[in-house]
Every structure is written in structure tokens, then in C-alpha cells.
Design a protein around this motif. Structure first.
Motif, PDB file in Angstrom:
ATOM      1  N   MET A 105      39.928  27.912  47.145  1.00 51.84           N
ATOM      2  CA  MET A 105      39.892  28.381  45.761  1.00 51.84           C
ATOM      3  C   MET A 105      38.726  27.710  45.037  1.00 51.84           C
ATOM      4  O   MET A 105      38.661  26.500  44.963  1.00 51.84           O
ATOM      5  CB  MET A 105      41.228  28.059  45.068  1.00 51.84           C
ATOM      6  N   THR A 106      37.799  28.501  44.571  1.00 49.69           N
ATOM      7  CA  THR A 106      36.564  27.940  44.030  1.00 49.69           C
ATOM      8  C   THR A 106      36.441  28.072  42.521  1.00 49.69           C
ATOM      9  O   THR A 106      35.569  27.473  41.929  1.00 49.69           O
ATOM     10  CB  THR A 106      35.354  28.633  44.686  1.00 49.69           C
ATOM     11  N   THR A 107      37.270  28.900  41.924  1.00 51.13           N
ATOM     12  CA  THR A 107      37.180  29.087  40.479  1.00 51.13           C
ATOM     13  C   THR A 107      38.563  28.936  39.861  1.00 51.13           C
ATOM     14  O   THR A 107      39.558  28.803  40.550  1.00 51.13           O
ATOM     15  CB  THR A 107      36.631  30.490  40.137  1.00 51.13           C
ATOM     16  N   THR A 108      38.595  29.002  38.563  1.00 49.25           N
ATOM     17  CA  THR A 108      39.866  28.920  37.843  1.00 49.25           C
ATOM     18  C   THR A 108      39.999  30.131  36.941  1.00 49.25           C
ATOM     19  O   THR A 108      39.055  30.483  36.225  1.00 49.25           O
ATOM     20  CB  THR A 108      39.930  27.635  36.987  1.00 49.25           C
ATOM     21  N   VAL A 109      41.153  30.781  36.990  1.00 49.52           N
ATOM     22  CA  VAL A 109      41.448  31.906  36.114  1.00 49.52           C
ATOM     23  C   VAL A 109      42.770  31.621  35.421  1.00 49.52           C
ATOM     24  O   VAL A 109      43.799  31.462  36.082  1.00 49.52           O
ATOM     25  CB  VAL A 109      41.537  33.240  36.889  1.00 49.52           C
ATOM     26  N   ASP A 110      42.733  31.502  34.115  1.00 49.01           N
ATOM     27  CA  ASP A 110      43.950  31.278  33.343  1.00 49.01           C
ATOM     28  C   ASP A 110      44.597  32.637  33.078  1.00 49.01           C
ATOM     29  O   ASP A 110      43.993  33.509  32.451  1.00 49.01           O
ATOM     30  CB  ASP A 110      43.617  30.579  32.019  1.00 49.01           C
ATOM     31  N   LEU A 111      45.798  32.835  33.557  1.00 50.31           N
ATOM     32  CA  LEU A 111      46.477  34.125  33.438  1.00 50.31           C
ATOM     33  C   LEU A 111      47.081  34.286  32.049  1.00 50.31           C
ATOM     34  O   LEU A 111      48.209  33.869  31.783  1.00 50.31           O
ATOM     35  CB  LEU A 111      47.559  34.235  34.521  1.00 50.31           C
ATOM     36  N   VAL A 112      46.319  34.916  31.180  1.00 53.32           N
ATOM     37  CA  VAL A 112      46.742  35.155  29.797  1.00 53.32           C
ATOM     38  C   VAL A 112      46.925  36.656  29.601  1.00 53.32           C
ATOM     39  O   VAL A 112      45.977  37.426  29.804  1.00 53.32           O
ATOM     40  CB  VAL A 112      45.700  34.628  28.796  1.00 53.32           C
ATOM     41  N   PRO A 113      48.122  37.117  29.248  1.00 49.28           N
ATOM     42  CA  PRO A 113      48.336  38.559  29.066  1.00 49.28           C
ATOM     43  C   PRO A 113      47.290  39.176  28.139  1.00 49.28           C
ATOM     44  O   PRO A 113      46.991  38.643  27.072  1.00 49.28           O
ATOM     45  CB  PRO A 113      49.735  38.624  28.457  1.00 49.28           C
ATOM     46  N   GLU A 166      38.302  40.304  42.568  1.00 51.78           N
ATOM     47  CA  GLU A 166      37.511  39.268  43.221  1.00 51.78           C
ATOM     48  C   GLU A 166      37.710  37.919  42.541  1.00 51.78           C
ATOM     49  O   GLU A 166      37.809  36.872  43.219  1.00 51.78           O
ATOM     50  CB  GLU A 166      36.027  39.658  43.211  1.00 51.78           C
ATOM     51  N   ALA A 167      37.777  37.929  41.205  1.00 55.33           N
ATOM     52  CA  ALA A 167      37.979  36.668  40.487  1.00 55.33           C
ATOM     53  C   ALA A 167      39.364  36.087  40.773  1.00 55.33           C
ATOM     54  O   ALA A 167      39.510  34.871  40.950  1.00 55.33           O
ATOM     55  CB  ALA A 167      37.804  36.906  38.988  1.00 55.33           C
ATOM     56  N   ILE A 168      40.376  36.954  40.842  1.00 54.16           N
ATOM     57  CA  ILE A 168      41.728  36.477  41.147  1.00 54.16           C
ATOM     58  C   ILE A 168      41.782  35.936  42.568  1.00 54.16           C
ATOM     59  O   ILE A 168      42.386  34.884  42.840  1.00 54.16           O
ATOM     60  CB  ILE A 168      42.745  37.623  40.960  1.00 54.16           C
ATOM     61  N   ALA A 169      41.146  36.646  43.503  1.00 53.46           N
ATOM     62  CA  ALA A 169      41.140  36.201  44.892  1.00 53.46           C
ATOM     63  C   ALA A 169      40.449  34.849  45.046  1.00 53.46           C
ATOM     64  O   ALA A 169      40.911  33.971  45.790  1.00 53.46           O
ATOM     65  CB  ALA A 169      40.453  37.247  45.768  1.00 53.46           C
ATOM     66  N   ALA A 170      39.338  34.666  44.337  1.00 56.31           N
ATOM     67  CA  ALA A 170      38.610  33.403  44.426  1.00 56.31           C
ATOM     68  C   ALA A 170      39.422  32.247  43.858  1.00 56.31           C
ATOM     69  O   ALA A 170      39.361  31.115  44.343  1.00 56.31           O
ATOM     70  CB  ALA A 170      37.283  33.524  43.679  1.00 56.31           C
ATOM     71  N   GLY A 230      44.078  38.473  48.900  1.00 56.79           N
ATOM     72  CA  GLY A 230      43.166  39.536  49.264  1.00 56.79           C
ATOM     73  C   GLY A 230      42.705  40.331  48.052  1.00 56.79           C
ATOM     74  O   GLY A 230      43.141  40.087  46.913  1.00 56.79           O
ATOM     75  N   THR A 231      41.856  41.301  48.307  1.00 51.73           N
ATOM     76  CA  THR A 231      41.284  42.082  47.204  1.00 51.73           C
ATOM     77  C   THR A 231      41.468  43.591  47.352  1.00 51.73           C
ATOM     78  O   THR A 231      41.102  44.334  46.453  1.00 51.73           O
ATOM     79  CB  THR A 231      39.761  41.811  47.086  1.00 51.73           C
ATOM     80  N   PHE A 232      42.048  44.065  48.460  1.00 57.21           N
ATOM     81  CA  PHE A 232      42.022  45.499  48.728  1.00 57.21           C
ATOM     82  C   PHE A 232      43.363  46.203  48.554  1.00 57.21           C
ATOM     83  O   PHE A 232      43.406  47.412  48.342  1.00 57.21           O
ATOM     84  CB  PHE A 232      41.511  45.755  50.154  1.00 57.21           C
ATOM     85  N   GLN A 233      44.469  45.493  48.660  1.00 58.84           N
ATOM     86  CA  GLN A 233      45.784  46.122  48.623  1.00 58.84           C
ATOM     87  C   GLN A 233      46.385  46.088  47.215  1.00 58.84           C
ATOM     88  O   GLN A 233      46.016  45.252  46.385  1.00 58.84           O
ATOM     89  CB  GLN A 233      46.737  45.421  49.595  1.00 58.84           C
ATOM     90  N   GLY A 234      47.333  46.981  46.965  1.00 56.19           N
ATOM     91  CA  GLY A 234      48.002  46.991  45.668  1.00 56.19           C
ATOM     92  C   GLY A 234      48.918  45.811  45.469  1.00 56.19           C
ATOM     93  O   GLY A 234      49.165  45.384  44.341  1.00 56.19           O
ATOM     94  N   ILE A 235      49.442  45.257  46.568  1.00 60.80           N
ATOM     95  CA  ILE A 235      50.290  44.064  46.523  1.00 60.80           C
ATOM     96  C   ILE A 235      49.590  42.986  47.332  1.00 60.80           C
ATOM     97  O   ILE A 235      49.384  43.139  48.544  1.00 60.80           O
ATOM     98  CB  ILE A 235      51.687  44.345  47.110  1.00 60.80           C
TER      99      ILE A 235
END
Length: 340
Positions: free
Chosen positions: A1-9, A16-20, A25-30
Motif C-alpha cells: 500500500m503506497t498511498t492513503t485514501v480517507d474514505l469520506v462519503p 486505482e487509488a483505492i487499490a493502491a 484489485g481494480t477490475f471486478q465489481g466486488i
């Protein structure tokens, strides 16, 4: 994990940002992120529309609060409550958070899709998913799992009017297996909702939350499903052909889903897990609506299927409305076969 994403509604990001940030993964719906203790769900109603169905979106609130529907994983053949779909059903048991995103246009200057974060969800305890009929990528009709999400306790989703469940593209009637149209899933062991892990989020608009769903309601649903299953077996033993319907109405969201149709006797049944007057009145109204859309309506009869004998006055009500009554007894079903 190379970045940080704060999950704010309400935030807009990319897969790609969530995956990093979380290692998924980045391709599936789940997309499960096991090490992060999360499952990311990406809803894109436009994909369903390409296939010919519109099951994803914010449904009407019910007595338990807000509800979002999401079509599970699998583009061909019947979808199963395992694999990626199973990761949703076991999320609370494994102490994993479910986070819902909705497609939000393209990244400027790129073909990549943006994702708007709705918020943290839990799978509905009363009915974790419904089974619907829909075409797959190969255009062959199959069963799909439409998951029922609730906002996690203590959170406020950032959905908008644009997230409402789309209207059906056409009026149509699809044949389903008995009980599936009613959304009765296979048995799934789910933990108590209070065990779901929820993180506090920013408040957006009017506060919304979902009430704890009592165990009694889950028992009623199981009782209804078991009742339909037992009656289908009873009819099959008598040589009757049974199935049901999924009815979509052009310009309206969702689908009408009768419980059971006896093709041999041309009878439409609506089952209830309780014999109360309120349940019977609801069944009468549902049958009045369903019967308008059943193919070959000529001579169609309707009946209410109950787990036990109702009161005399409720029986009189059914008789006056020309609705037959079948109920379970210790040695079978009273009221069946229906009188001509």
C-alpha cells in the motif's frame, strides 16, 4: 500500500487509488482487500442496462430504513453465493467492512471511470439478497443475486437522487423457480447486525441510519420460505408443474415477484409466514396486482398460502374477495386441492 485514501462519503476517487491504498484489485465489481479488513463494491447501473436489466440503485425505504440494491458477481451463468459474492455474505462474520462506490463519469482527459463513495454498508439480515432473472454477457437468461445493502450503524450515506433505482426498460414477464422470485435465498448464516464494524463518517444532509432488525423477522422469512418449499414438494408429488414469475413494468423501478404459480391448476399463490390479518390483507392486495400481469389470465385463480389456519373472520374476508385459502396442517395442507 503506497498511498492513503480517507474514505469520506461523497468523495470522488478511482479504483486505482483505492487499490493502491488498500491492496485490492481494480477490475471486478466486488474487490476484497483482506489485509485491510475491507470489501470494496463498485456499482455501475449502466453495465446492467447494456445487458438489459436495471437492478442496481437506491430502492424505496422500507420499515427498516434505507436500502441499496446491488447485482452480484458473474457475467455468465447462474450467480452463486460463493467466491466474491460470498465475501459480502461473510463480511460481518470476518469483521470486514463493506464500502460502496457508484460510477461517476470519466476522469478528465482519460477513459478511466471515476468512483463516488457512498459509504459503509452491511448486508441486510432479514433478506441478504434476492434472486432475479437477467441476461448474461452471452445474452442467455440466468439467475443473478441482487444484494440488499443497509447503511452501517452510525454512518450516513452520501447518495443522491441520481442514485435511485432506474426504471425498468420494458414491461416483461420472466419465468423463475418457485420461491426465487420472492427473493428467498439459500440458507445463509449471518451474525447479529450489532457485530458489524462501523467507522464514524462525516454527516451529509439528513441523518439516516438503519434500525436493528429483530430476530423474529428473520424467523418469519425462514418460515415463509420453508412453507413455499414444502408446498412445492407437495404439489410435485401430486404431479403438478410449478414455477413463478418476475414481472417488470416499463417506467417503474424494481420488479413484482409472486411466490408460486401452479401451472397444472392455473393458480397463483402468495405465501405469508404469519396468519395475522395484516399479512392476509397484504397478500390479497399483492395477488390483485400480480394477477393483472400473468400470461393467460383467463380462468386464473388466486390463493393465499399460510402456515396455519387463520381466524374465522379472516377466512370470511378471503372468501368475499374470491381468494382461496390453503394452510399447513400436521399431515399436509388443508384447502388443497382447490374446489373448482
Amino acid at each position: 500500500m503506497t498511498t492513503t485514501v480517507d474514505l469520506v462519503p461523497g468523495m470522488v476517487t478511482t479504483r486505482e487509488a483505492i487499490a493502491a491504498a488498500y491492496g485490492c484489485g481494480t477490475f471486478q465489481g466486488i474487490e476484497p482487500a483482506d489485509d485491510a479488513g475491507k470489501v470494496f463494491v463498485y456499482s455501475d447501473p449502466s453495465v446492467g442496462e447494456e445487458y438489459g436489466y436495471t437492478f442496481d440503485g437506491r430502492a424505496e425505504d422500507d420499515e427498516y430504513g434505507p436500502l441499496y440494491l446491488y447485482t452480484g458477481a458473474g457475467t455468465k451463468g447462474d450467480q452463486k453465493p460463493s467466491g466474491r459474492n460470498g465475501s459480502l455474505l461473510t463480511a460481518a462474520e470476518k469483521n470486514r467492512e463493506i464500502h460502496l462506490f457508484v460510477e461517476n463519469g470519466k476522469v478528465p482527459g482519460s477513459g478511466a471511470k471515476q468512483q463516488r463513495y457512498i459509504g459503509q454498508m452491511v448486508v441486510d439480515l432479514v433478506k441478504p439478497y434476492e434472486v432475479r432473472r437477467a441476461p448474461g454477457k452471452d445474452k442467455v437468461m440466468r439467475n443473478v443475486l441482487v444484494f440488499r445493502f443497509r447503511p452501517a450503524p452510525g454512518t450516513t450515506p452520501a447518495w443522491t437522487e441520481a442514485d435511485r433505482l432506474p426504471d425498468a426498460l420494458k414491461t416483461d414477464v420472466e419465468i423463475t423457480e418457485p420461491g426465487q422470485a420472492a427473493g428467498t435465498p439459500a440458507p445463509v448464516i449471518l451474525p447479529q447486525q450489532s457485530g458489524a464494524k462501523a467507522k464514524k463518517t462525516e454527516q451529509h444532509g439528513t441523518a439516516e441510519t438503519v434500525a436493528d432488525i429483530p430476530a423474529g423477522q428473520r424467523k418469519v422469512l425462514r418460515r415463509e420460505g420453508e412453507l413455499v418449499t414444502a408446498f412445492v414438494a407437495h404439489l410435485s408429488a401430486a404431479g403438478h408443474e410449478t414455477y413463478s414469475f418476475q414481472i417488470t413494468i416499463k417506467g417503474e423501478p424494481g420488479a413484482l415477484t409472486p411466490d408460486l404459480y401452479d401451472a397444472t391448476d392455473h393458480v397463483l399463490y402468495e405465501a405469508k409466514g404469519q396468519t395475522t390479518r395484516a399479512n392476509v390483507r397484504m397478500a390479497i392486495g399483492q395477488l390483485a396486482d400480480y394477477r393483472r400481469h400473468i400470461p393467460n389470465k383467463e380462468g386464473l385463480r388466486v390463493a393465499v398460502l399460510l402456515p396455519s389456519e387463520p381466524t374465522a373472520d379472516v377466512q370470511d374476508l378471503l372468501a368475499e374477495e374470491d381468494v382461496a385459502l390453503v394452510y399447513r396442517t400436521d399431515d399436509g395442507f388443508a384447502g388443497w386441492p382447490l374446489s373448482a
